[in-house]
Design a protein around this motif. Structure first.
Motif, mmCIF file in Angstrom:
data_model
loop_
_atom_site.group_PDB
_atom_site.id
_atom_site.type_symbol
_atom_site.label_atom_id
_atom_site.label_comp_id
_atom_site.label_asym_id
_atom_site.label_seq_id
_atom_site.Cartn_x
_atom_site.Cartn_y
_atom_site.Cartn_z
ATOM 1 N N ARG A 1 0.831 -1.207 0.000
ATOM 2 C CA ARG A 1 0.000 0.000 0.000
ATOM 3 C C ARG A 1 0.865 1.257 0.000
ATOM 4 O O ARG A 1 0.559 2.236 -0.697
ATOM 5 C CB ARG A 1 -0.924 -0.001 1.222
ATOM 6 C CG ARG A 1 -2.026 -1.064 1.201
ATOM 7 C CD ARG A 1 -3.071 -0.753 0.139
ATOM 8 N NE ARG A 1 -3.693 0.543 0.356
ATOM 9 C CZ ARG A 1 -4.769 0.762 1.108
ATOM 10 N NH1 ARG A 1 -5.343 -0.269 1.726
ATOM 11 N NH2 ARG A 1 -5.279 1.956 1.236
ATOM 12 N N SER B 1 2.395 1.712 -3.450
ATOM 13 C CA SER B 1 1.361 2.139 -4.398
ATOM 14 C C SER B 1 1.036 3.611 -4.206
ATOM 15 O O SER B 1 0.791 4.346 -5.175
ATOM 16 C CB SER B 1 0.104 1.288 -4.218
ATOM 17 O OG SER B 1 0.341 -0.057 -4.564
ATOM 18 N N ALA B 2 1.046 4.055 -2.944
ATOM 19 C CA ALA B 2 0.746 5.458 -2.642
ATOM 20 C C ALA B 2 1.799 6.393 -3.227
ATOM 21 O O ALA B 2 1.512 7.567 -3.512
ATOM 22 C CB ALA B 2 0.634 5.657 -1.134
ATOM 23 N N LYS B 3 3.011 5.886 -3.424
ATOM 24 C CA LYS B 3 4.071 6.718 -3.999
ATOM 25 C C LYS B 3 3.778 7.113 -5.450
ATOM 26 O O LYS B 3 4.374 8.048 -5.986
ATOM 27 C CB LYS B 3 5.411 5.985 -3.926
ATOM 28 C CG LYS B 3 5.953 5.803 -2.519
ATOM 29 C CD LYS B 3 7.257 5.016 -2.532
ATOM 30 C CE LYS B 3 7.797 4.785 -1.134
ATOM 31 N NZ LYS B 3 9.038 3.971 -1.129
ATOM 32 N N LYS C 1 0.906 8.195 -6.472
ATOM 33 C CA LYS C 1 -0.115 9.242 -6.474
ATOM 34 C C LYS C 1 0.505 10.582 -6.866
ATOM 35 O O LYS C 1 1.542 10.981 -6.332
ATOM 36 C CB LYS C 1 -0.776 9.349 -5.099
ATOM 37 C CG LYS C 1 -1.890 10.383 -5.025
ATOM 38 C CD LYS C 1 -2.561 10.357 -3.660
ATOM 39 C CE LYS C 1 -3.578 11.485 -3.508
ATOM 40 N NZ LYS C 1 -4.650 11.410 -4.513
#
Length: 318
Positions: A185, A188-190, A192
């Motif tokens: 998670r 994956s947020a990186k 954004k």
């Protein structure tokens, strides 16, 4: 002068049967979409309610007007959209099973159509329609995307760096998926609001290491196995199984509202595509229930018939 000596990098094979080397290799699917937007004179774009919220990132970043449209139970556009000058339509090849419909749309909207093939890595590009892909939805990659666009003006971009997004991929060998989920998670947020860049050398090397022919064959075989046993109880009409190249998942729509939690409790991890839809839509819209009730069952290349039978047995426990 190039460096000589020092410590080793990962030893990766050079299989190189990735079918999208001819596209523009970028750092994510959403940045691939943004690349297409930079090549077209888009004043306004129509996009489906039933889509991932990240598609809005490049649209908002480019200051483009947008409007949502509805789809029917076959995941096809309701009616025909009326386009003005500079208007475009974004359509998602849902679950990788709408290849044939994409061809129909191409004949209707022609050069005003953009195809999101993030869930359809093996779908062929059709009639030079602008199209983008997200390989990490199908294989173990930290990032990366591919864009195709007939108009290709040179854009000065940096090359991305991916080494700090790989921990979840490496830990998966030594730990359970549940143990590394928080890292997944976080990585994956990186992605954004990531600045558009060319694909990193590491991601390109990892892609060259993957046997995509085997990936495709196993996925198709697993899809057919589940379809043979679950199609009778599946509320979602898959349609002609010969009309698409290779699915990402097996979309299963059931009246059993305990099923998703039961699968997860039994360590069969199924995502929700996409939670944001239930915020964008009300309960009188079909898209609300598509997001809430369709369960994407895994069919990927890590699994065999024994694994699939475990999934089927839990579904039939009701």
């Amino acid at each position: 002068m190039e460096e000589i000596g020092g410590y080793f990098h990962l030893e990766l094979n050079r299989i190189c049967n990735f079918s999208h080397y001819g596209g523009i290799l970028l750092n994510s699917g959403r940045c691939s979409f943004e690349y297409i937007l930079t090549q077209l004179s888009v004043k306004k774009i129509f996009l489906p309610f039933y889509t991932c919220e990240v598609v809005l990132e490049p649209i908002l970043r480019r200051g483009i007007k947008y409007e949502f449209y509805g789809i029917d139970s076959n995941l096809e556009i309701q009616g025909r959209l009326k386009l003005g000058d500079g208007d475009y339509v974004l359509y998602t090849n849902y679950f990788g099973i709408k290849d044939h419909y994409v061809k129909q749309l191409a004949n209707v909207y022609k050069s005003c159509l953009i195809i999101d093939n993030s869930q359809a890595l093996f779908a062929e590009r059709w009639m030079d329609i602008p199209t983008f892909y997200s390989p990490r939805k199908f294989v173990g990659l930290p990032d990366g995307g591919v864009a195709y666009c007939k108009k290709r003006e040179e854009i000065e971009l940096d090359f991305d760096k991916s080494y700090d997004r790989c921990e979840h991929l490496l830990s998966r060998y030594d730990r359970l998926a549940s143990d590394g989920y928080s890292i997944f998670r976080m990585n994956s947020a990186k992605l954004k609001d990531q600045k558009m860049a060319y694909m990193s050398n590491l991601t390109k090397a990892l892609i060259g290491n993957i046997d995509f022919t085997t990936v495709k064959n196993i996925r198709n075989s697993n899809f057919l196995y589940l379809h043979d046993r679950l199609s009778v109880s599946n509320k979602f009409d898959i349609g002609d199984i010969n009309s698409f190249s290779c699915p990402m998942v097996y979309p299963y729509w059931s009246d059993d509202h305990t099923l998703r939690d039961r699968l997860i409790k039994n360590k069969i991890y199924v995502p929700t595509y996409w939670p944001n839809v239930m915020q964008w839509c009300t309960e009188d819209q079909l898209e609300y229930y598509l997001a809430k009730d369709i369960i994407p069952l895994p069919i990927d290349q890590r699994y065999n018939n024994k694994d699939l039978e475990n999934i089927i047995s839990i579904i039939r426990l009701r």
